[in-house]
Design an enzyme around this catalytic site. Structure first.
Site, short mmCIF file in Angstrom:
data_model
loop_
_atom_site.label_atom_id
_atom_site.label_comp_id
_atom_site.label_asym_id
_atom_site.label_seq_id
_atom_site.Cartn_x
_atom_site.Cartn_y
_atom_site.Cartn_z
N ASP A 124 0.81 -1.21 0.00
CA ASP A 124 0.00 0.00 0.00
C ASP A 124 0.85 1.27 0.00
O ASP A 124 0.67 2.14 0.85
CB ASP A 124 -0.90 -0.07 1.25
N GLU A 368 3.28 -8.08 7.21
CA GLU A 368 2.05 -8.66 6.68
C GLU A 368 2.31 -9.69 5.58
O GLU A 368 1.74 -9.63 4.49
CB GLU A 368 1.11 -7.55 6.20
N TYR A 421 -6.64 -3.21 12.34
CA TYR A 421 -7.38 -1.97 12.09
C TYR A 421 -8.79 -2.04 12.66
O TYR A 421 -9.77 -1.98 11.94
CB TYR A 421 -7.35 -1.66 10.59
N GLU A 457 0.84 -1.70 14.13
CA GLU A 457 0.00 -0.80 13.30
C GLU A 457 -1.41 -0.78 13.84
O GLU A 457 -1.98 -1.82 14.16
CB GLU A 457 -0.07 -1.28 11.84
#
Ligand code: GCB
Length: 584
Positions: A124, A368, A421, A457
């Protein structure tokens, strides 16, 4: 094209921005005649070219390198024309495949103008390309210092510096190595110890401490290494900054000089308008000012090694670095042997570049990755073995995001980082689900692997200037609420002995590939892309300084409590109340 810079955002041409394949750079330069001496070698050094480069000098291939974030160099002594014009040509190839690190894939797309190659990737951030970091020509004597390794330890108040020096060049002439140590003021502490390896003992050593963990953080000595020979070859001298520190870890903590560290920081990117990933001193100086202003003590070089200038700042300012190799989304295009080899090479080169840096407190081997795939087990066992063979002085970690019960890689790590998230990709809008989910997940990771855990994160996209009350996703109010709820979870987790830190995604907004979930890039920054604070930055600043006060008895800056209602004045004496730390 300017160097250093990414080429993508310099022109008005989107063909340049979205280019896939080779781009050529040409440049002419002169070399003084007096550099032409049998005692002198001339080196051409590139600090970072993304992704692969072939370098030609006067039409001769002098270097080929793959891997966009580490330096490479070539001895160009014999191909230069002295006192005359020379031509340097660099073919930069930004193509990512299933065996590059990071991975990507090129596909043909049928367009109105015919078939075109398009680069796809899962990670990303925008795949900026070009000569991103400085290029220098420099000289050494023909017998020169090729490499220095240091490792430090502390016994009582004596610092120990273990060193190994490797000399390069003509091996027939014997070179003698001597080392000296200077303190920060330039005074010799140890003088002319002969030998290419050994241990220096530094009584009453001044230790390297992280920012805000000690009133005098980041103390650096200088190791001065010299070569001499019996021939006429002049001496070579290299001055290496050395921080004396003792790093340790257990299954619940990471310690610096015997004291447990609590990481408060960010994931970041090398990214800015126009330059893309190009080196920019004013920008990185501003970034360090913001990091210190906000009271952070660490960040992760998500998702690739950052420039040497950025790392120098970390060493000098005491910012702890989780140093990540470019293994982002590894496995997205399959796990292959060639990929494993390329990944190991990326780790070897990162280690070679940064092994002596006191700021580097952990190696992150991937972000990830597809760690729930069956191949991930053997793959990450090999990656971890490789990293341990390079360095046993630092813990290794990776940022995991597969569900804890499906993960196959964590057992090989010393520290577990997890990315999640909550109230963003999961349960969007529901900040009331954060506390329990964060706590439960952190506990589960610790239960499964019995290692220290940190959240590497969390966050939510935030359009600077968008205000929606009550808070609603994408607004500044929402980011403040989302972070606050995480802070509450972290405060509860801090009572559990294994939770060692929190890192917001992201320090600043950054560019990404074009997709409908990104509005001009990823907007999860606490700062905008031009490094101005969003509302959340003020909240983070209060929290990070409050943690520094609580954990290391630091006095927060005056302007943090500029206005205090008289009913709160009592807290000025007794310390900041929790309500300031955890809520708006
Ligand atoms: C992640 C990735 C990071 C992304 C972030 C996001 O999990 O590690 O590279 O930018 O999520 O904002 O989606």
């Amino acid at each position: 094209m300017p160097v250093p810079a990414s080429y993508n955002d310099i022109t008005q041409d989107k063909v340049v921005r979205d280019h896939v394949g080779v781009a050529w750079y040409d440049r002419t330069f002169y070399i003084p005649r007096k550099w032409n001496s049998s005692d002198t070698k001339i080196w051409l050094r590139f600090a970072g070219v993304h992704y692969a480069a072939d370098v030609f000098v006067n039409g001769e291939l002098v270097a080929s390198h793959a891997g966009g974030h580490v330096p490479f160099q070539a001895d160009v002594t014999s191909v230069l024309q002295y006192g005359q014009k020379n031509l340097i040509s660099v073919a930069v190839n930004n193509t990512l495949t299933d065996i590059t690190v990071p991975q990507g894939e090129v596909q043909q797309l049928q367009t109105d103008a015919g078939a075109r190659f398009v680069q796809y990737y899962k990670f990303d951030f925008f795949n900026y390309a070009g000569i991103h970091r400085p290029v220098v020509l420099y000289t050494t004597p023909s017998i020169y210092i090729d490499d220095i390794s240091v490792n430090t330890d502390v016994n009582d108040d004596t610092g120990v510096i273990e060193y190994v020096v490797r000399v390069g060049g003509d091996t027939k002439t014997r070179a003698t190595v001597s080392v000296s140590l200077l303190d920060r003021d330039g005074n010799y502490v140890i003088r002319n110890v002969v030998g290419d390896q050994g241990n220096l003992q530094v009584p009453q050593a001044r230790l390297w401490w992280p920012y805000l963990m000690n009133p005098e953080p980041a103390y650096l000595y200088t190791l001065e290494v010299r070569t001499s020979t019996e021939s006429a070859v002049p001496e070579d001298v290299y001055r290496l900054p050395v921080g004396i520190r003792k790093l340790g870890w257990t299954n619940t903590s990471v310690t610096m000089n015997g004291k447990a560290i609590y990481i408060r920081g960010f994931g970041r990117h090398e990214d800015s308008a126009i330059r893309g990933k190009g080196h920019d001193y004013p920008l990185i100086t501003r970034d360090y000012n913001l990091i210190k202003w906000i009271g952070a003590n660490a960040y992760r070089t998500s998702h690739y090694p950052y420039s040497e200038e950025i790392m120098d700042f970390a060493d000098r300012e005491g910012i702890m670095i989780i140093n990540e190799c470019p293994g982002v989304d590894i496995g997205s295009y399959g796990f292959k042997d060639e990929l494993l080899e390329a990944h190991k090479t990326a780790l070897t080169r990162l280690h070679r570049r940064d092994k002596n840096r006191p700021s580097v407190v952990m190696w992150s081997v991937a972000n990830e990755a597809l760690t729930a795939s069956p191949e991930a087990y053997g793959y990450f066992r090999d990656i971890a073995d490789h990293m341990k063979a390079l360095d046993i002085s630092r813990p290794i970690t990776m940022a995991l995001n597969k569900p804890c019960n499906l993960d196959l890689a964590g057992e090989f790590m010393d520290v577990i980082g997890f990315n999640r998230y909550n109230a963003w990709y999961v349960n969007s809008g529901r900040t009331d689900t954060i506390i329990q989910n964060v706590k439960e997940e952190a506990l589960n990771w610790h239960k499964k692997y019995n290692k220290p855990v940190l959240m590497t994160e969390y966050g939510g996209d935030t359009m600077a200037g968008l205000h929606l009350s009550p808070e609603y996703i994408w607004s500044e109010e929402y980011q403040v609420k989302l972070l606050s709820k995480h802070f509450e979870a972290f405060d509860q987790l801090r009572n559990e002995s294994f939770f060692i830190g929190e890192m917001i995604w992201n320090f600043a907004d950054f560019n990404t590939a074009q997709t409908y979930v990104r509005v001009g890039g990823n907007k999860k920054g606490v700062f905008t892309r031009d490094r101005q604070p969003k509302a959340s930055a003020q909240l983070v600043r209060k929290r990070y300084w409050a943690l520094a006060e609580e954990l290391d008895s630091v006095t927060p800056p005056d302007d943090l409590s500029e206005y205090v209602h008289e009913s709160h004045a009592k807290y000025l004496e007794t310390g900041l109340p929790d309500v300031w730390v955890t809520s708006v």
